[in-house]
Design an enzyme around this catalytic site. Structure first.
Site, PDB file in Angstrom:
ATOM      1  N   ASN A 157       0.808  -1.228   0.000  1.00 22.00           N
ATOM      2  CA  ASN A 157       0.000   0.000   0.000  1.00 22.00           C
ATOM      3  C   ASN A 157       0.835   1.269   0.000  1.00 22.00           C
ATOM      4  OD1 ASN A 157       0.811  -0.561   2.631  1.00 22.00           O
ATOM      5  ND2 ASN A 157      -1.013   0.332   3.550  1.00 22.00           N
ATOM      6  N   GLU A 255       4.307  -3.301  12.377  1.00 20.80           N
ATOM      7  CA  GLU A 255       3.277  -2.284  12.098  1.00 20.80           C
ATOM      8  C   GLU A 255       2.131  -3.010  11.427  1.00 20.80           C
ATOM      9  OE1 GLU A 255       5.586   0.755  13.744  1.00 20.80           O
ATOM     10  OE2 GLU A 255       3.468   0.644  13.190  1.00 20.80           O
ATOM     11  N   CYS A 289      -3.297   1.720   6.815  1.00 17.74           N
ATOM     12  CA  CYS A 289      -3.534   1.103   8.131  1.00 17.74           C
ATOM     13  C   CYS A 289      -4.063   2.116   9.126  1.00 17.74           C
ATOM     14  CB  CYS A 289      -2.259   0.473   8.651  1.00 17.74           C
ATOM     15  SG  CYS A 289      -0.947   1.651   8.890  1.00 17.74           S
TER      16      CYS A 289
END
Ligand SMILES: NC(=O)C1=CN([C@@H]2O[C@H](COP(=O)(O)OP(=O)(O)OC[C@H]3O[C@@H](n4cnc5c(N)ncnc54)[C@H](O)[C@@H]3O)[C@@H](O)[C@H]2O)C=CC1
Ligand SMILES: O=C(O)[C@H](O)CS(=O)(=O)O
Length: 483
Positions: A157, A255, A289
């Site tokens: 992403n 993460e 995210c």
């Protein structure tokens, strides 16, 4: 794809300072998510190629660590400058492989370079400590040293930013790094490796190994050479990597997924809240995210906020990220489209009201209509799972205590946002929200200077800020006695 510098499109892995094919010649094909067209291919590497990369990293790291920090600073600054110099090509590569609009790709390249610039300067601040001893013949020192060889697994992403956020501190600290990029978006990472070599990063210090995630990661997590692993991606894979790293007790930075609440109180600037919701929800077509995953609006301002949000969503332009004016690119793959459809269908089946979008875009393929659903409820999938798509579910609430409790009712804890002009409420709610990062009166918080990371099942560790360097350093206690 027409690049000014065609050599930035690399279709080989960067292993130990050499551009190489997979040992068996196997390749992975990379497609443009907007058109479905083949962009190119990269080697389908596995454990053996990863072993070579790790061996080269182990050989190159000591000299890099011995280089005075100012030398590392100089090379990293030159790398950041090259990223800016080639921003047009890097952005086109990114939009072609990931789909985001060119303006967002350019923004990501600048954001990536800001991590390299930040850690170029932090390299010179790896301070130690002298601690007063209780014995006259002893002195106590504590110094910080690079952990050694590190590994990174990065997502599709933000294919350049997530790499820069890991390689920046690793190289600044004096470490080596072997990277496995997402198979959907390898070209940004390979271009980064090319520019790193041009900037003077020594041969073998940074490798980019494309191919089988399980086989490459299997080597990364089992090899005792790797002293630290940094991962950005789903919580499920983060959990798996944590298990795989246990046998060799690696340092971990994770993460992972999020489920960010975005809260609009009745004392908020509603126009500002709408703009904040737009950038937090629809940036990268909702594939971040830290996206607002749940939008809670206090009942007295629900009608105004919802009406204005729907109006702004109607102004979004869906299409190929290389086309002028496009602000919403395609989703990354068919799995992502299916997940967004699943969340919409579930919400409507449980009483949600469709206010905008709701289905695949007329352009076809992986294009999706930016969607807003009202009357959302806590029993919906969208309340519990990360959508990772352009779906904004609106939940009504009545009191501050109620909304904080509902916002915290998730196993995730990455980002959270709220809008209020009451100072007491701002401090109370920011302190009570269970998240690693809180945006107050803003929907965009990510910056190299700040510590980025989550709590609960959103991960471990912090990236960026001065704290981001600590994960690549070991603290050594030295006791000087007999003085
Ligand atoms: N925290 C974040 O920024 C991201 C979160 N996600 C979340 O993950 C969901 C699924 O997206 P995916 O692309 O499938 O994420 P993923 O977690 O499967 O992929 C992320 C990286 O992990 C690698 N990977 C996949 N399986 C692996 C394995 N068994 N061992 C080692 N590495 C492995 C992938 O090749 C990629 O490089 C998304 O819908 C989103 O909820 C995905 C990407 C980024
Ligand atoms: O993984 C992500 O989604 C990024 O960390 C988001 S950000 O850093 O660009 O905000």
């Amino acid at each position: 794809m027409r690049l000014n510098d065609a050599s930035l499109l690399r279709q080989q892995a960067s292993i130990g300072g050499h551009w190489r094919d997979a040992l068996d010649g196997a390749v992975l094909t990379v497609h443009n998510p907007a058109t479905g067209d083949r962009i190119g291919s990269v080697p389908a590497c596995g454990a053996l190629e990863t072993k070579d990369a790790l061996a080269a990293a182990q050989a190159a790291q000591p000299a890099w660590a011995e280089l005075p920090a100012k030398g590392r600073t100089f090379i990293l600054r030159r790398l950041a400058a090259l990223m800016h110099e080639h921003i047009d090509d890097l952005a086109l590569l990114m939009t072609s492989e990931q789909g985001k609009p060119l303006a967002e790709s350019r923004g990501e390249i600048a954001y990536s370079a800001s991590f390299i610039e930040w850690f170029a300067d932090e390299a010179r601040r790896v301070y130690g400590e002298t601690i007063p001893s209780t014995q006259v013949d002893r002195r106590i020192h504590a110094i910080r040293q690079p952990v050694g060889v590190t590994a990174a697994i990065t997502p599709w992403n933000f294919p350049m930013a997530m790499l820069a956020r890991k390689a920046g501190p690793a190289l600044a600290a004096g470490c080596a790094m072997v990277v496995k990029p997402a198979s959907q978006t390898p070209f940004s990472a390979l271009a980064f490796a090319e520019l790193a070599a041009r900037a003077g990063v020594p041969s073998g210090l940074l490798s980019v190994v494309t191919g089988s995630a399980t086989r490459i990661a299997g080597e990364m997590t089992s090899s005792p050479i790797v002293r630290k692993l940094s991962f950005t991606g789903s919580t499920d894979i983060g959990r798996l990597l944590m298990r795989q790293s246990a046998d060799t007790i690696k340092k971990l930075s994770l993460e992972l997924g999020g489920n960010a609440p975005f809260i609009v109180f009745d004392d908020a600037d509603i126009d500002a809240a709408v703009e904040g919701a737009m950038v937090s929800k629809y940036r990268n077509t909702g594939q971040t995210c830290v996206c607002a995953n749940r939008i809670y609006v206090q009942r007295s301002v629900l009608e105004e906020f919802t009406r204005k949000l729907v109006e702004r969503v109607g102004q979004l332009k869906v299409g190929d990220g290389t086309h002028d004016g496009v602000t919403q690119g395609p989703l990354i793959d068919d799995k992502a489209v299916a997940k967004t459809e699943e969340h919409i269908a579930d919400a409507l089946a449980k009483g949600g009201t469709l206010l905008a979008g709701g289905k695949r875009h007329a352009l076809g393929g992986r294009f999706f209509e930016p969607t807003v659903i009202d009357n959302a409820s806590d029993d919906m999938l969208v309340a519990r799972e990360e959508t990772f798509g352009p779906l904004a579910p609106i939940f009504a609430f009545d009191t501050e205590d109620e909304v904080v409790s509902r916002a915290n009712d998730t196993e995730f804890g990455l980002a959270a946002y709220f809008y209020s002009r009451d100072l007491g409420r701002a401090l109370r709610v920011a302190e009570r929200l269970e998240a690693g990062m809180v945006g107050v009166n803003t929907g965009l918080i990510s910056t190299a200077e700040a510590p980025f990371g989550g709590i609960k099942q959103s991960g471990l560790g912090r990236e960026g800020s001065r704290h981001g360097l600590d994960d690549y350093l070991e603290l050594k206690y030295i006791c000087l006695a007999g003085l």
